[in-house]
Design a protein around this motif. Structure first.
Motif, PDB file in Angstrom:
ATOM      1  N   VAL A   1     -33.838  96.354  14.811  1.00 40.26           N
ATOM      2  CA  VAL A   1     -33.931  97.249  14.253  1.00 40.26           C
ATOM      3  C   VAL A   1     -34.636  97.760  12.710  1.00 40.26           C
ATOM      4  O   VAL A   1     -35.288  98.525  12.258  1.00 40.26           O
ATOM      5  CB  VAL A   1     -31.622  97.801  14.144  1.00 40.26           C
ATOM      6  CG1 VAL A   1     -32.302  99.232  12.912  1.00 40.26           C
ATOM      7  CG2 VAL A   1     -31.110  97.646  15.243  1.00 40.26           C
TER       8      VAL A   1
ATOM      9  N   ASP B   1     -37.344 100.987  13.292  1.00 42.24           N
ATOM     10  CA  ASP B   1     -37.125 102.401  12.841  1.00 42.24           C
ATOM     11  C   ASP B   1     -37.971 102.624  11.908  1.00 42.24           C
ATOM     12  O   ASP B   1     -38.281 103.944  12.102  1.00 42.24           O
ATOM     13  CB  ASP B   1     -36.156 101.339  11.209  1.00 42.24           C
ATOM     14  CG  ASP B   1     -35.036 102.914  10.661  1.00 42.24           C
ATOM     15  OD1 ASP B   1     -34.738 103.204  11.820  1.00 42.24           O
ATOM     16  OD2 ASP B   1     -35.338 102.930   9.502  1.00 42.24           O
TER      17      ASP B   1
ATOM     18  N   THR C   1     -38.472 103.367   6.066  1.00 47.64           N
ATOM     19  CA  THR C   1     -37.416 102.889   6.952  1.00 47.64           C
ATOM     20  C   THR C   1     -36.160 102.403   6.512  1.00 47.64           C
ATOM     21  O   THR C   1     -36.346 102.639   4.635  1.00 47.64           O
ATOM     22  CB  THR C   1     -37.847 101.338   6.979  1.00 47.64           C
ATOM     23  OG1 THR C   1     -36.474 101.301   8.282  1.00 47.64           O
ATOM     24  CG2 THR C   1     -38.294 100.540   6.331  1.00 47.64           C
TER      25      THR C   1
ATOM     26  N   PHE D   1     -28.907 102.270  17.319  1.00 49.58           N
ATOM     27  CA  PHE D   1     -29.743 102.412  16.716  1.00 49.58           C
ATOM     28  C   PHE D   1     -29.469 103.444  17.721  1.00 49.58           C
ATOM     29  O   PHE D   1     -30.817 104.777  17.489  1.00 49.58           O
ATOM     30  CB  PHE D   1     -31.268 101.207  16.091  1.00 49.58           C
ATOM     31  CG  PHE D   1     -32.326 101.758  15.969  1.00 49.58           C
ATOM     32  CD1 PHE D   1     -32.266 102.273  14.956  1.00 49.58           C
ATOM     33  CD2 PHE D   1     -33.316 101.588  17.421  1.00 49.58           C
ATOM     34  CE1 PHE D   1     -33.974 102.303  15.335  1.00 49.58           C
ATOM     35  CE2 PHE D   1     -34.128 102.778  17.325  1.00 49.58           C
ATOM     36  CZ  PHE D   1     -34.780 102.353  15.734  1.00 49.58           C
TER      37      PHE D   1
ATOM     38  N   LYS E   1     -30.166 107.524  16.122  1.00 53.30           N
ATOM     39  CA  LYS E   1     -31.826 108.300  15.404  1.00 53.30           C
ATOM     40  C   LYS E   1     -31.754 109.829  16.134  1.00 53.30           C
ATOM     41  O   LYS E   1     -32.534 110.107  15.391  1.00 53.30           O
ATOM     42  CB  LYS E   1     -32.782 106.571  15.466  1.00 53.30           C
ATOM     43  CG  LYS E   1     -32.468 106.055  14.731  1.00 53.30           C
ATOM     44  CD  LYS E   1     -32.703 106.403  13.386  1.00 53.30           C
ATOM     45  CE  LYS E   1     -33.922 105.779  12.879  1.00 53.30           C
ATOM     46  NZ  LYS E   1     -34.413 106.059  11.572  1.00 53.30           N
TER      47      LYS E   1
END
Length: 497
Positions: free
Chosen positions: A33, A37, A50, A421, A425
């Protein structure tokens, strides 16, 4: 040669299909992640930023890892989307290309693989559980491995041709290598030193090569430093290099008091930060972590036995045999990386790739040992495929359903664990992964997802939930739960609402 290539392509395709079917069984984790990210935000929010990184040098969190892999991942997401399978398939492609480069490198050194050695190579590359773990998650390690193998192939061409184009290629390759990961550059230096010691008659050539490598590394570090400087993170970048190396951390701790007195700044906060990040393990304990790499130890033992048996009538010839030198390199590489300060589980490709070359060297010369190693590779592949099956940490389908049944809006701000994640997202624009992101930078939250039975990286979210419950102006209401994995969704409300 076509038949052997076809075998590699066919068997690789089988392993790729098995991986695509089972990738959901490996839940997203902290390193994955942290790396991806930034790539996601670049593609879908037009910002290289991030909320899944830690604070470095007192600055707002920012990814301080050399950005080549993240840029490549961003391009991959732009083309194929951001689902777990789509993103992780990038490393499957990289591993496939890595295998082709390794085969080409072995061919350059006179190893003409017939059918069964090719089968052996393919099963070992894809099938061992440790290698499978490395290429199945979203870290940049397979890109580092590919660029190291490609650089070695380019260096091999340079040592034979000495042409201007070959020199330029070495500089470019080593520059890109550093941009993929500083650890890859350190590893290549360790390989160079090994060859410099073992090839006494060619030391002048290797000195010239080292100058080219340093030129490439200098270019690479300049590009990365310029990128970090453009984002105002040069000091953070340098600090992150130090804190990830036990050796550099120890050196910094020794130098900081002197530097503080000389340049007139308080060195205590920096020293305390390094002490909190540095794991106090002896050299021996760090090296013994290789004992957990069971496939490596088993294959090394079988390969050593094969070489001793093959050269039993003249054991002194072992030390002039390229394959046996590669076997020595498999143990030398972890030692050198530990000396440099770091050799975690995801660096184990550094030991495995030379071992793979050593195995192939003996397999093409001795049919009996090739058969033994093929049986071993088959058994380890069975174990490797079993490692791709559900491991008890939960059902990813449950997590997917948990997110889909919520009424999240894109404007909602959510604190959540790393495991969410890929699902969260695309739903919420602002997701704080508080397992690593400092909670003091979080100003407003609409929802919190706690993982009560999670790992140590989920505990900071539990602590954050405790802090929020202690806030007399807020009310946390548990509105949903998930089982396997265990998740609790809290809605955060102002008490006067």
């Amino acid at each position: 040669m076509l038949n052997k290539s076809f075998i590699y392509y066919l068997l690789s395709l089988v392993f790729i299909i098995v991986n695509l079917i089972t990738l959901n069984n490996l839940f997203p984790w902290i390193d994955e992640v942290m790396m991806l990210d930034t790539s996601y935000n670049t593609v879908f929010h037009d910002a290289w930023e991030t909320t899944a990184w830690y604070r470095v040098a007192g600055q707002y969190p920012f990814s301080t890892y050399p950005p080549l892999y993240q840029m490549l991942a961003a391009g991959w997401m732009w083309l194929f989307g951001s689902s777990l399978v789509a993103v992780r398939s990038l490393n499957l492609l990289i591993t496939f290309v890595l295998g082709r480069v390794c085969l080409q490198l072995m061919k350059r050194h006179g190893l003409q693989l017939s059918v069964w050695p090719t089968v052996l190579f393919t099963f070992l590359l894809w099938g061992t559980s440790e290698m499978a773990w490395m290429y199945r998650n979203g870290r940049p390690d397979m890109l580092c491995a590919l660029l190291v193998a490609s650089t070695v192939l380019i260096v091999d061409h340079y040592l034979k041709s000495k042409s201007r184009s070959a020199r330029i290629a070495v500089v470019i390759a080593t520059a890109m290598l550093l941009c993929s990961g500083i650890q890859a550059a350190v590893y290549l230096c360790a390989l160079w030193f090994f060859l410099f010691i073992m090839r006494r008659q060619r030391r002048r050539e290797y000195i010239h090569l080292f100058v080219l490598m340093l030129t490439g590394f200098s270019l690479g570090i300049l590009m990365v430093a310029s990128f970090m400087m453009a984002h105002g993170r040069l000091v953070a970048f340098v600090s992150s290099i130090v804190q990830y190396s036990t050796t550099l951390s120890d050196l910094a701790l020794a130098v900081l008091p002197w530097a503080g007195e000389t340049f007139g700044f308080d060195a205590a906060p920096y020293a305390q930060k390094l002490l909190s990040l540095t794991t106090k393990m002896s050299f021996g304990h760090r090296l013994l972590s290789m004992a957990e790499y069971r496939s490596f130890l088993f294959l090394s033992a079988v390969t050593l036995t094969a070489y001793v048996a093959h050269f039993r009538n003249n054991l002194m010839r072992l030390f002039s045999d390229k394959g046996f030198l590669l076997l020595i390199l498999t143990f030398y590489a972890p030692i050198m990386m530990v000396l440099a300060g770091r050799f975690p589980a995801y660096y184990r490709w550094m030991a495995f790739l030379p071992l793979l070359g050593s195995i192939m060297s003996i397999a093409v010369r001795n049919r009996w040992w090739c058969a033994v190693l093929c049986v071993a590779a088959l058994l380890m592949s069975v174990s490797g495929i079993r490692s791709m099956l559900p491991d008890g940490q939960g059902n990813y389908g449950n997590l997917h359903s948990f997110v889909q049944r919520q009424r999240f809006k894109s404007s909602d701000v959510i604190v959540c664990p790393f495991s969410m994640f890929y699902e969260i997202k695309p739903v919420c624009d602002t997701c704080y992964f508080a397992g690593v992101f400092p909670t003091e930078y979080i100003r407003h939250v609409d929802y919190i997802v706690e993982a009560p039975d999670g790992d140590s990286f989920d505990k900071p979210i539990t602590d954050y939930v405790g802090q929020m419950k202690a806030d007399t102006t807020l009310a946390l209401v548990a509105i949903d739960h998930c089982e396997h994995p265990s998740l609790t969704l809290y809605q955060v409300r102002k008490k006067h609402e």
